[in-house]
Enzyme design. Structure first.
Site, short mmCIF file in Angstrom:
data_model
loop_
_atom_site.label_atom_id
_atom_site.label_comp_id
_atom_site.label_asym_id
_atom_site.label_seq_id
_atom_site.Cartn_x
_atom_site.Cartn_y
_atom_site.Cartn_z
N VAL A 1 0.95 -1.13 -0.04
CA VAL A 1 -0.02 -0.09 -0.04
C VAL A 1 1.03 1.12 0.07
CG1 VAL A 1 -1.91 1.24 1.23
CG2 VAL A 1 -1.62 -1.27 1.09
N LYS B 1 15.51 -2.38 3.44
CA LYS B 1 14.80 -2.21 2.27
C LYS B 1 14.95 -0.74 1.75
CE LYS B 1 9.70 -3.27 2.83
NZ LYS B 1 8.51 -3.27 3.63
N THR C 1 -5.51 -1.13 6.63
CA THR C 1 -7.00 -1.61 7.15
C THR C 1 -7.08 -1.78 8.69
OG1 THR C 1 -7.06 -2.68 5.01
CG2 THR C 1 -8.65 -3.39 6.36
N ARG D 1 -5.96 -3.77 -5.68
CA ARG D 1 -5.60 -5.23 -5.75
C ARG D 1 -4.16 -5.55 -6.27
NH1 ARG D 1 -9.29 -5.95 -10.85
NH2 ARG D 1 -8.30 -4.03 -11.11
N ASN E 1 -14.69 -5.78 1.31
CA ASN E 1 -13.79 -6.98 1.15
C ASN E 1 -14.85 -8.03 1.79
OD1 ASN E 1 -11.58 -6.13 -0.03
ND2 ASN E 1 -10.03 -6.22 1.73
N ALA F 1 -15.99 -19.56 -9.40
CA ALA F 1 -15.81 -20.82 -8.45
C ALA F 1 -14.40 -21.35 -8.64
CB ALA F 1 -16.62 -21.75 -8.74
N GLY F 2 -13.78 -21.69 -7.34
CA GLY F 2 -12.52 -22.45 -7.40
C GLY F 2 -12.05 -23.06 -6.08
N GLY G 1 -7.71 -16.61 -1.28
CA GLY G 1 -6.47 -16.46 -0.25
C GLY G 1 -6.28 -15.09 -0.08
N CYS H 1 -5.65 -10.01 2.08
CA CYS H 1 -6.65 -9.12 2.65
C CYS H 1 -7.96 -9.88 2.86
CB CYS H 1 -6.91 -8.02 1.51
SG CYS H 1 -5.66 -7.03 1.23
C1 UDX Z 1 -8.67 -7.84 -2.61
C2 UDX Z 1 -9.39 -6.69 -2.79
O1 UDX Z 1 -10.09 -7.10 -4.23
C3 UDX Z 1 -9.01 -5.29 -2.97
O2 UDX Z 1 -9.97 -4.32 -3.28
C4 UDX Z 1 -8.74 -4.83 -1.59
O3 UDX Z 1 -7.76 -3.66 -1.71
C5 UDX Z 1 -7.36 -6.07 -1.04
O4 UDX Z 1 -7.85 -7.37 -1.17
P1 UDX Z 1 -6.06 -8.92 -3.64
O5 UDX Z 1 -6.15 -9.68 -2.30
O6 UDX Z 1 -5.29 -8.22 -4.07
O7 UDX Z 1 -7.45 -7.82 -3.45
O8 UDX Z 1 -6.90 -10.04 -4.68
P2 UDX Z 1 -8.44 -10.16 -5.26
O9 UDX Z 1 -8.17 -10.08 -6.85
O10 UDX Z 1 -9.64 -9.70 -4.51
O11 UDX Z 1 -8.50 -11.97 -5.05
C6 UDX Z 1 -8.47 -12.41 -3.58
C7 UDX Z 1 -8.68 -13.77 -3.64
O12 UDX Z 1 -9.99 -14.14 -4.07
C8 UDX Z 1 -7.70 -14.62 -4.67
O13 UDX Z 1 -7.30 -15.83 -4.00
C9 UDX Z 1 -8.34 -14.94 -5.93
O14 UDX Z 1 -8.09 -16.18 -6.42
C10 UDX Z 1 -10.00 -15.13 -5.15
N1 UDX Z 1 -10.91 -15.15 -6.15
C11 UDX Z 1 -11.28 -14.01 -6.60
C12 UDX Z 1 -11.85 -16.18 -6.50
O15 UDX Z 1 -11.61 -17.38 -6.10
N2 UDX Z 1 -13.08 -16.03 -7.32
C13 UDX Z 1 -13.25 -14.82 -8.01
O16 UDX Z 1 -14.17 -14.78 -8.71
C14 UDX Z 1 -12.41 -13.83 -7.57
#
Ligand code: UDX
Length: 439
Positions: A11, A35, A123, A157, A211, A255-256, A260, A263
Site C-alpha cells: 500500500v 528495504k 486496514t 488489488r 472486502n 468458483a474455485g 486467499g 486481505c
Molecule cells: C483484495 C480486494 O479485491 C482489494 O480491493 C483490496 O484492496 C485488497 O483485497 P487482492 O487480495 O489483491 O485484493 O485480490 P483479489 O483479486 O480480490 O482476489 C482475492 C482472492 O479471491 C484470490 O485468492 C482470488 O483467487 C480469489 N477469487 C477472486 C476467487 O476465488 N474467485 C473470484 O471470482 C475472484
C-alpha cells in the site's frame, strides 16, 4: 503538496509512487534500513507490475520521491502523513495494530505546531482512529501540536495496484474535520471518481464491508458449485446467468478452491471479530469463512476418490502457487495449502509458478517438491496435473500435446480455467469445480 508515507509495503510504496507521479513531493519512511537502501537502488521489496519503472522515474529522474529511515525528516515533510503499515491477523483473528500505534506515537514525537493531517490507509478496525489520536498525543507529550486524523482506505488489488490507484471506482475519505476532508479531496479530485466523504467510523467500516462482501460473493458461488456438482448443472453457466443481472454483476463469481491473499481471509475474520466485540454474531460471515475452508477439502476429496488417501509413489504436476495470478504473493495462498496436503499424503510434486517460485521455495522447502522453470516441464511423468492459480497462460497450453508426457492423463482444474469439453475430447480425465462433464 508535500506528502509523507509511513511504511513501504504494497500500500505504502504504490501509493507513494503514484502520488509522486501525480506531481506531489513524497517522502516514504520505513524502519527497515535494508528495504530503504534497496528502494534507493531501484530494487523493489515486492513484485508489482510497473512499480519498479515508476519508482525509478519519480525517484531518479523527476526527483519527487525519496525514501528514508529518518522519522524526524519524514514527519516534518508532509502536510498529509499516511500511515500504511501492516495490520496482520493476530492469533485470535483480530487485526494486530501494534505497527499502527508505534507509527502514530513516532509521528507524535516529531509533530510541531504546524497543521498536519494524519491519515490511516492501513486496514484498521472501526474505532481505531480514536487510539491513533491517543498515541499521537502520547508521542507528542507536553508539546503543543496541531493535527487532525482521517481515514482513507485503499481498494488496490495486488498485481494491478498502479492501474487501480489511477482508475479507482471511488475514493473514501473519513474525518470529523472539514479542513482535513478538503485537503484529502484536493489530492484525489483529478481522478474524476466519486468521493465518499464521511465520518471516521464509516470510512473504516467501508473497507471491511467491501472486502467481506466480495469474499461472500466468492463463497456463494463456491457453494453453488457444490449444488451444481450434485444436480448436473454447470457453475460457469450459472455464474454467467446470474452475473448478467446488473444488480449482481459478473465479477467475483469464479468458483474455485477458495479465496486467499493478504486481505480477504484476514479482513473477513477481523470484521467477524469486531462484530463479536460489539455483541453481534455476524452469522453470514461465519458461513463465508466456513465455505472457504470446506472448498479446498472438497477439492482434495476428489483426488482421494481417484487415487485413495495414500498418495505415496505418485507424482503430480502443479501449475500455480501464488494466491492469485499477477503476483508473487503466497500469503494465505490456497494453492500452497493444497500442495502441503498432497505432499502430506505422500505425493511428490513438480511445481511451477510464473512469479511465486522463490517465495514458495522459502515457505515449502525442498522436501518432496521439485521446482520447475516452465509450465510444460511439470507434465513429465505426472500422474495428474493440478491448476491451482488462475494464471491466464495456463489456459493457453496445448494439453492434448503435453498429456503425451504424462503417466496418467488427468487434470484437476482448481480454478475452472479450462474448457472441460476440449480437455475431455483431447483424451484427458477432467476434474473441475462444479462443472457439467457428461457431453
Ligand atoms: C483484495 C480486494 O479485491 C482489494 O480491493 C483490496 O484492496 C485488497 O483485497 P487482492 O487480495 O489483491 O485484493 O485480490 P483479489 O483479486 O480480490 O482476489 C482475492 C482472492 O479471491 C484470490 O485468492 C482470488 O483467487 C480469489 N477469487 C477472486 C476467487 O476465488 N474467485 C473470484 O471470482 C475472484
Amino acid at each position: 503538496m508535500n506528502i509523507t508515507i509511513i511504511g513501504t509495503g504494497y500500500v505504502g510504496l504504490v501509493s507513494g509512487a503514484v502520488f509522486a507521479d501525480w506531481g506531489h513531493n513524497v517522502v516514504c519512511l520505513d524502519v527497515d534500513k535494508k528495504k530503504v537502501q534497496n528502494i534507493k537502488k531501484g530494487i523493489m521489496p515486492i513484485y508489482e507490475e510497473g512499480l519498479e519503472e515508476l519508482v525509478k522515474r519519480v525517484q531518479n529522474i523527476e526527483k519527487r520521491f525519496r525514501v528514508t529511515t529518518d522519522y524526524k525528516k519524514a514527519v516534518e515533510h508532509g502536510k498529509l502523513i499516511f500511515i500504511c503499515v501492516g495490520t496482520p491477523g493476530n492469533s485470535q483473528g483480530a487485526a494486530d495494530l501494534s505497527y499502527v500505534f508505534s507509527a502514530s506515537e513516532a509521528i507524535g514525537k516529531y509533530l510541531k505546531n504546524e497543521y498536519k493531517v494524519i491519515v490511516t490507509k492501513s486496514t484498521v478496525p472501526v474505532g481505531t482512529h480514536n487510539k491513533v489520536k491517543e498515541y499521537i498525543l502520547k508521542g507528542a507529550g507536553s508539546k503543543k501540536v496541531n493535527f487532525d486524523v482521517a481515514s482513507n482506505p485503499e481498494f488496490l488489488r495486488e498485481g494491478t495496484s498502479i492501474y487501480d490507484a489511477n482508475h479507482t471506482d471511488r475514493v473514501v475519505i473519513g474525518s470529523d474535520s472539514k479542513k482535513a476532508l478538503n485537503l484529502l479531496e484536493r489530492l484525489y479530485k483529478h481522478l474524476n471518481a466519486p468521493i465518499v466523504k464521511t465520518n471516521l467510523a464509516s470510512a473504516e467500516l467501508i473497507k471491511y464491508a467491501a472486502n467481506a462482501f466480495l469474499a461472500t460473493k466468492i463463497s456463494f458461488i463456491n457453494e453453488m458449485s457444490q449444488i451444481c456438482e450434485r444436480t448436473g448443472a454447470d457453475v460457469k453457466d450459472v455464474a454467467l446467468g446470474m452475473g448478467l443481472d446488473n444488480r449482481i454483476g459478473p465479477k467475483f463469481l469464479n468458483a474455485g478452491i477458495g479465496y486467499g491473499g493478504s486481505c480477504f481471509p484476514k479482513d473477513v475474520e477481523a470484521l467477524y471479530r469486531t462484530s463479536s466485540e460489539y455483541f453481534y454474531d455476524f452469522r453470514l460471515l461465519r458461513g463465508v469463512m466456513d465455505a472457504n475452508e470446506r472448498q479446498k477439502i472438497y477439492f482434495i476429496e476428489k483426488v482421494y476418490k481417484k487415487f485413495g488417501t495414500n498418495l505415496t509413489g505418485l507424482t503430480f504436476g502443479i501449475l500455480g502457487l501464488a494466491f492469485k495470478n499477477g503476483t508473487d504473493d503466497i500469503r494465505k495462498s490456497v494453492a500452497i495449502e493444497i500442495v502441503k496436503m498432497l505432499r502430506g499424503a505422500g505425493a511428490v510434486l513438480n511445481v511451477y509458478d510464473p512469479a511465486a517460485l522463490k517465495n514458495a521455495k522459502n515457505a515449502l522447502g525442498v522436501n518432496g517438491i521439485n521446482y520447475r522453470l516452465s509450465s510444460k516441464s511439470v507434465f513429465n511423468k505426472a500422474d495428474a496435473v493440478f491448476i491451482l492459480t488462475e494464471w491466464p497462460e495456463f489456459a493457453e497450453l496445448n494439453y492434448a500435446h503435453l498429456s503425451k508426457k504424462m503417466r496418467k492423463k488427468i487434470i484437476f482444474d482448481g480454478r475452472n480455467l479450462l474448457n472441460p469439453k476440449e480437455v475431455i475430447s483431447a483424451g484427458l480425465d477432467y476434474y473441475g469445480i462444479g462443472r457439467f462433464l457428461n457431453f
